[in-house]
Design a protein around this motif. Structure first.
Motif, PDB file in Angstrom:
ATOM      1  N   ILE A   1       0.819  -1.219   0.000  1.00  0.00           N
ATOM      2  CA  ILE A   1       0.000   0.000   0.000  1.00  0.00           C
ATOM      3  C   ILE A   1       0.854   1.271   0.000  1.00  0.00           C
ATOM      4  O   ILE A   1       0.540   2.247  -0.690  1.00  0.00           O
ATOM      5  CB  ILE A   1      -0.959  -0.007   1.210  1.00  0.00           C
ATOM      6  CG1 ILE A   1      -2.018  -1.115   1.044  1.00  0.00           C
ATOM      7  CG2 ILE A   1      -1.649   1.331   1.366  1.00  0.00           C
ATOM      8  CD1 ILE A   1      -2.942  -0.917  -0.138  1.00  0.00           C
ATOM      9  N   ASP A   2       1.954   1.263   0.770  1.00  0.00           N
ATOM     10  CA  ASP A   2       2.797   2.466   0.841  1.00  0.00           C
ATOM     11  C   ASP A   2       3.431   2.778  -0.512  1.00  0.00           C
ATOM     12  O   ASP A   2       3.534   3.945  -0.900  1.00  0.00           O
ATOM     13  CB  ASP A   2       3.880   2.299   1.911  1.00  0.00           C
ATOM     14  CG  ASP A   2       3.305   2.326   3.309  1.00  0.00           C
ATOM     15  OD1 ASP A   2       2.336   3.072   3.522  1.00  0.00           O
ATOM     16  OD2 ASP A   2       3.807   1.602   4.188  1.00  0.00           O
ATOM     17  N   LEU A   3       3.850   1.751  -1.222  1.00  0.00           N
ATOM     18  CA  LEU A   3       4.453   1.949  -2.550  1.00  0.00           C
ATOM     19  C   LEU A   3       3.391   2.393  -3.558  1.00  0.00           C
ATOM     20  O   LEU A   3       3.663   3.244  -4.421  1.00  0.00           O
ATOM     21  CB  LEU A   3       5.132   0.660  -3.026  1.00  0.00           C
ATOM     22  CG  LEU A   3       5.926   0.753  -4.334  1.00  0.00           C
ATOM     23  CD1 LEU A   3       7.045   1.777  -4.212  1.00  0.00           C
ATOM     24  CD2 LEU A   3       6.497  -0.608  -4.714  1.00  0.00           C
ATOM     25  N   ILE A   4       2.179   1.856  -3.445  1.00  0.00           N
ATOM     26  CA  ILE A   4       1.065   2.268  -4.319  1.00  0.00           C
ATOM     27  C   ILE A   4       0.773   3.745  -4.098  1.00  0.00           C
ATOM     28  O   ILE A   4       0.608   4.519  -5.042  1.00  0.00           O
ATOM     29  CB  ILE A   4      -0.196   1.421  -4.035  1.00  0.00           C
ATOM     30  CG1 ILE A   4       0.045  -0.047  -4.379  1.00  0.00           C
ATOM     31  CG2 ILE A   4      -1.400   1.939  -4.823  1.00  0.00           C
ATOM     32  CD1 ILE A   4      -0.996  -0.994  -3.821  1.00  0.00           C
ATOM     33  N   ARG A   5       0.727   4.138  -2.831  1.00  0.00           N
ATOM     34  CA  ARG A   5       0.467   5.546  -2.506  1.00  0.00           C
ATOM     35  C   ARG A   5       1.585   6.445  -3.027  1.00  0.00           C
ATOM     36  O   ARG A   5       1.337   7.528  -3.568  1.00  0.00           O
ATOM     37  CB  ARG A   5       0.309   5.675  -0.993  1.00  0.00           C
ATOM     38  CG  ARG A   5       0.295   7.104  -0.493  1.00  0.00           C
ATOM     39  CD  ARG A   5       1.594   7.444   0.210  1.00  0.00           C
ATOM     40  NE  ARG A   5       1.618   8.837   0.646  1.00  0.00           N
ATOM     41  CZ  ARG A   5       2.599   9.358   1.345  1.00  0.00           C
ATOM     42  NH1 ARG A   5       3.634   8.611   1.689  1.00  0.00           N
ATOM     43  NH2 ARG A   5       2.586  10.623   1.694  1.00  0.00           N
ATOM     44  N   LYS A   6       2.823   5.980  -2.906  1.00  0.00           N
ATOM     45  CA  LYS A   6       3.957   6.794  -3.361  1.00  0.00           C
ATOM     46  C   LYS A   6       3.932   6.984  -4.879  1.00  0.00           C
ATOM     47  O   LYS A   6       4.245   8.058  -5.382  1.00  0.00           O
ATOM     48  CB  LYS A   6       5.269   6.112  -2.943  1.00  0.00           C
ATOM     49  CG  LYS A   6       6.513   6.928  -3.277  1.00  0.00           C
ATOM     50  CD  LYS A   6       7.773   6.162  -2.915  1.00  0.00           C
ATOM     51  CE  LYS A   6       9.014   6.944  -3.359  1.00  0.00           C
ATOM     52  NZ  LYS A   6      10.248   6.156  -3.176  1.00  0.00           N
ATOM     53  N   TYR A   7       3.523   5.944  -5.600  1.00  0.00           N
ATOM     54  CA  TYR A   7       3.566   5.988  -7.072  1.00  0.00           C
ATOM     55  C   TYR A   7       2.324   6.643  -7.668  1.00  0.00           C
ATOM     56  O   TYR A   7       2.419   7.421  -8.609  1.00  0.00           O
ATOM     57  CB  TYR A   7       3.712   4.563  -7.615  1.00  0.00           C
ATOM     58  CG  TYR A   7       4.062   4.508  -9.083  1.00  0.00           C
ATOM     59  CD1 TYR A   7       5.376   4.687  -9.499  1.00  0.00           C
ATOM     60  CD2 TYR A   7       3.096   4.284 -10.046  1.00  0.00           C
ATOM     61  CE1 TYR A   7       5.708   4.640 -10.846  1.00  0.00           C
ATOM     62  CE2 TYR A   7       3.417   4.236 -11.391  1.00  0.00           C
ATOM     63  CZ  TYR A   7       4.725   4.414 -11.786  1.00  0.00           C
ATOM     64  OH  TYR A   7       5.054   4.390 -13.114  1.00  0.00           O
ATOM     65  N   PHE A   8       1.151   6.323  -7.126  1.00  0.00           N
ATOM     66  CA  PHE A   8      -0.108   6.793  -7.715  1.00  0.00           C
ATOM     67  C   PHE A   8      -0.780   7.922  -6.935  1.00  0.00           C
ATOM     68  O   PHE A   8      -1.731   8.521  -7.428  1.00  0.00           O
ATOM     69  CB  PHE A   8      -1.102   5.632  -7.835  1.00  0.00           C
ATOM     70  CG  PHE A   8      -0.711   4.601  -8.842  1.00  0.00           C
ATOM     71  CD1 PHE A   8      -0.721   4.883 -10.200  1.00  0.00           C
ATOM     72  CD2 PHE A   8      -0.335   3.328  -8.447  1.00  0.00           C
ATOM     73  CE1 PHE A   8      -0.369   3.935 -11.137  1.00  0.00           C
ATOM     74  CE2 PHE A   8       0.023   2.368  -9.383  1.00  0.00           C
ATOM     75  CZ  PHE A   8       0.011   2.672 -10.737  1.00  0.00           C
TER      76      PHE A   8
END
Length: 953
Positions: free
Chosen positions: A305-312
């Motif tokens: 989730i943290d990487l999804i938030r960072k990218y999108f």
């Protein structure tokens, strides 16, 4: 800085493009945003004897544009160009290659767009952005404008947008203690194989303190490298804000949205971080997301989730966090649903009512199902239906309904807690609502109103009053909304009625058949075909309603994107909700209620009898209807459409561009496509509304009629396991990178979920009370049974009818029934023919009806009370998070005071140093005077004195 049309080096510059496709040609400046447009160059006409001068933007030849239909609001550069051309003709009438050119309307439109682009890009340069453009060296084609934001612009805009950035300060997160800590450690060890292999923070016990960026307090932030301090998502967000507010004078267009709407540009998008497949190249975030999240092979892993938030961005990150939690919550409800279903399977042999119905010794002669062509029949022939209905119509379904109502409440409470936790770790606490820019359509309508008012206003009018659209301007849109939504709802009801008519007429037609097999399977055939027909109608109307809801919202002319999105969601949800559940509501609450009785049936079109429920009740048919519509929508609409349509659109866009490119090959173009070329082919991101909508409709299937279909959570769980990866793959591989949007919650969707949860309590209460046989069985066992068992229940629920009282022409022709029939039975609570009040509702009917209503009230209040109790017991904000938020505020104040104190000490040291400098300066003057007075005695001494004075300074 603008690298554009370098004479004689275009091809060379193109070949030297950045290998990664993410930088300018100097391979240093990042491409933060891309604007794409199609151009069509005008070929000028020249005198036959004159030398040909190719009319490029950089050439010295002058072409005069003449067109009488320019209209108002023309850009100033256009007028200047006309004046320059006329001056050139007067100055050099004999100049070869110079000629009056009259443009066609298409060329004039293209020229206007070109001038708007030039003005807009000039304004972007003035805003501080840096631009790199492709040379337009073909007669027509696709061109890209690449935009880079330097540090000065990023820092200025970050301060303006109040973007929270990490400071130098880190503080320790207080961990849970005692048994909770132990349980958490055990859970982490058990789920270690399920964790995605993505880079994690080195020390998870520490959190970096964030603070809105300020250039004055730049010493607070941990700036190691100015190029990487703002990540790609933040950089693109900042550029997007500049693009939104940069205007052009032509047509008074405000921002990139208006220019795209007017086809000046085709698209505007940030770049993906590179390719997601292949072994070549370094690992990037897109490739990491694809490997650890967007593949079906990793369906068992948690989402990063943290990487999804960072990218999108936060808005998309919250959607996937919500979808993940919803899918996890479906696991316990699926397990309980399977247990309830298995309970029905185990107890089917001990169910007395179904045994009585299947016992052929109980000669229950039933009244004909249709007039004239249908014969009398034995109730035992409906044995299979009765046994099957017990699987879903048993006491366990009441418990399951209560469980699912509490499940919905717990899910929403848990989501609020998770949302708060994510807000804390993503630095969204205290996030203010950003002022949104008006939509292009709103600006266009406002401009039309201004121009109209300009013609009719007098000199005494108040010019300073700010123009805006009033309710009278929107009244035609509101009226169209009301009328069309009403029409669409009536269309849905008409479709349901059409399916009802199909069932009635098909049942009557099949009853005329001479084949015994067809006549015996009339009910099964009609039910199966009608449900499939209904599914097709639902799918078609769903697509139509989605387009209609969007159009209705557009004619309302909402001012901002947020208002537009909320109104679109409400309209689309209302229409799709009615479309999806209308037929299910009919089967659950209306079918078989208005049939009438033998001798006085209710007819449709004067010849067709209203359809009745099966002998085992309507619950089994409701289960079939619900399961087929739910599974059909999930398989066809949510999966096939979601995979197929983006791929088809991508293919069509690629073919269209290839067709344009084949007309004129560019020899200078490098073979390898750059990242902006690859991203342009992808489908543009249109918002999260379709993703949320399909999940909300599914949530309705899981909660609203769960009493009739306990396996609904199981099928929803299986669908969502695929759905998470399908959506992930679509975002990573099929869509252009969305603009990052900060959001602290899921918005209006939470209110819709909460509303469905409350509605589900009422609907399940009515399904148990009205549709199922739970209340009649309970009443019989405790009020009418002689020995307190269910023996005799079937006979109790069947009423008598004297066949001699059937209307003429409705009696069965050529009855093949084995015995002479005097009385037939039908399912209802009515007085027998020998009663003084024959065929009127009996006392049992009113007693059962009272019990049904009492159950609805009791069930609803009990479940609502338990839901409120659960809501009260579970705090919205986790205790540890509320403590951390308080701690963060304290740490922030201490950090500020410390930094200010150090700054003050530094200033004081400078002041002290300055004072010392002044004192030493005064002393040196005296020393210099003494040394010069001794100069004629000792030259060396003077040198020494001067040297020592220099050292002191």
């Amino acid at each position: 800085i603008i690298n554009n049309y370098v004479d004689g080096t275009q091809g060379e510059a193109r070949d030297k493009a950045s290998p990664s496709g993410l930088h300018f040609r100097d391979s240093k400046r990042k491409v933060d945003y891309v604007l794409a447009y199609h151009y069509r160059r005008r070929l000028a006409r020249h005198a036959p004897s004159a030398a040909s001068l190719e009319p490029t933007h950089g050439s010295a030849s002058v072409a005069l544009v003449l067109n009488g239909s320019y209209g108002k609001g023309r850009a100033e550069p256009r007028q200047q160009q006309q004046d320059d051309g006329q001056h050139a003709l007067r100055e050099w009438p004999e100049l070869p290659g110079l000629e009056m050119v009259e443009l066609s309307p298409l060329d004039a439109l293209e020229e206007e767009r070109r001038l708007q682009r030039e003005e807009y890009e000039r304004n972007l340069l003035e805003a501080g952005l840096e631009i790199e453009k492709d040379p337009e060296n073909k007669s027509q084609g696709l061109s890209f404008v690449r935009i880079h934001a330097p540090w000065q612009v990023l820092s200025r805009e970050a301060e303006f947008l109040k973007i929270k950035m990490p400071t130098k300060k880190m503080y320790e997160i207080t961990e849970e203690k005692g048994i909770l800590k132990t349980l958490n450690e055990i859970w982490c060890k058990l789920t270690e194989p399920l964790q995605p292999q993505v880079p994690q923070q080195e020390n998870t016990k520490m959190k970096t303190l964030s603070y809105p960026f300020s250039r004055e307090k730049i010493y607070l932030y941990n700036i190691k490298d100015k190029d990487t301090f703002f990540d790609n998502a933040t950089r693109s967000r900042i550029v997007r804000e500049i693009l939104k507010r940069t205007s052009t004078k032509a047509r008074n267009s405000m921002g990139i949205g208006t220019l795209i709407a007017n086809n000046v540009y085709d698209a505007a998008y940030p770049l993906h971080d590179g390719e997601y497949e292949g072994q070549n190249g370094d690992m990037n975030e897109r490739k990491l997301l694809y490997q650890e999240w967007a593949r079906y092979a990793v369906f068992y892993k948690f989402q990063p989730i943290d990487l999804i938030r960072k990218y999108f961005g936060e808005k998309i990150g919250l959607y996937f966090a919500w979808l993940g939690l919803y899918t996890e919550f479906l696991i316990p409800s699926s397990v309980v649903g399977i247990i309830v279903f298995l309970y029905g399977c185990i107890t089917i042999e001990s169910d007395i009512p179904s045994k009585e119905m299947c016992d052929q010794r109980n000669a229950f002669t039933m009244c004909p199902l249709c007039d004239k062509f249908c014969d009398y029949w034995n109730l035992s022939s409906a044995c299979a239906t009765a046994r099957a209905s017990h699987l879903f119509d048993n006491p366990a379904t009441v418990f399951f309904s209560i469980f699912m109502a509490l499940w919905a409440t717990m899910f929403l409470e848990q989501w609020k807690r998770l949302q708060m936790r994510l807000s804390y770790f993503w630095d969204l606490t205290g996030l203010e609502e950003e002022e949104e820019h008006p939509r292009p359509e709103y600006e266009t309508k406002l401009l039309q109103k201004k121009l109209k008012n300009k013609n009719i206003t007098t000199e005494n009018s108040n010019e300073n009053e700010k123009e805006k659209l009033t309710w009278s301007d929107r009244m035609p849109g509101y009226a169209a909304n009301f009328g069309l939504i009403l029409f669409m709802i009536m269309l849905t009801f008409s479709a349901v009625f059409g399916v009802i008519v199909y069932r009635i007429t098909t049942a009557a037609a099949l009853s005329f058949s001479t084949s015994e097999t067809i006549r015996s399977n009339v009910r099964v055939t009609v039910t199966a075909t009608a449900v499939i027909l209904n599914l097709v109608v639902v799918l078609i109307l769903d697509e139509i309603y989605g387009a209609v809801a969007k159009w209705l919202t557009e004619i309302e002319i909402p001012k901002t994107e947020k208002t537009f999105e909320e109104r679109l969601i409400l309209k689309a949800f209302l229409l799709k909700f009615v479309n999806s559940y209308a037929s299910i509501f009919y089967v659950a609450f209306f079918k078989g209620r208005f049939v009438g009785r033998p001798g006085r049936y209710v007819y449709v079109f004067e010849s067709y009898r209203m359809e009745e429920c099966a002998p085992g009740g309507c619950l089994m048919e409701l289960c079939i209807q619900l399961s087929i519509i739910m599974l059909g929508k999930q398989l066809i609409q949510n999966n096939l459409f979601e995979i197929g349509i983006p791929k088809l659109k991508k293919l069509l866009r690629k073919l269209k561009d290839e067709r344009t490119e084949l007309k004129e090959m560019d020899t200078n173009q490098s073979k390898d496509p750059q990242q902006w070329d690859l991203d342009y082919i992808l489908e543009p991101f249109t918002g999260l509304t379709p993703e949320y909508m399909e999940m909300i409709i599914q949530f309705g299937f899981v909660t609203l009629f769960v009493a009739s279909f306990p396996l609904a959570p199981v099928f929803a769980l299986l669908n969502n396991i695929i759905e998470v990866r399908l959506d992930a793959k679509k975002f990573v591989t099929e869509l252009r990178r969305p603009d990052t949007v900060r959001a602290k919650d899921i918005g209006i969707w939470y209110n819709i979920l909460s509303g469905i949860g409350k509605l589900s309590v009422i609907i399940n209460a009515f399904v148990i009370a009205v549709t199922s046989d739970f209340i009649p069985r309970l009443m019989y066992q405790y009020a009418y049974s002689q020995n307190g068992t269910m023996h005799g229940f079937i006979n109790h629920t069947l009423s008598y009818f004297n066949v001699s009282q059937l209307k003429a022409g409705t009696q069965p022709e050529n009855s093949l029934f084995a015995q002479e029939v005097s009385f037939c039975r039908f399912k209802d609570y009515r007085e027998p023919p020998w009663s003084p009040h024959q065929y009127e509702f009996s006392k049992q009917y009113w007693a059962v009806l009272s019990a049904r209503l009492a159950f609805v009230i009791l069930f609803q209040n009990l479940v609502m009370f338990l839901s409120v109790l659960v809501d009260w017991m579970i705090p919205d904000i986790p205790k540890d998070i509320s403590e951390q938020i308080k701690k963060e505020k304290t740490v922030l104040v201490d950090f500020f005071l410390k930094e200010e104190h150090e700054k003050l000490k530094l200033v004081e040291s400078f002041i002290a140093h300055d004072k010392q400098k002044r004192r030493s300066g005064t002393k040196s003057k005296r020393t210099r005077a003494a040394s010069f007075s001794q100069c004629h005695h000792s030259p060396k001494g003077s040198f020494t004195s001067f040297s020592s004075q220099h050292t002191v300074v």
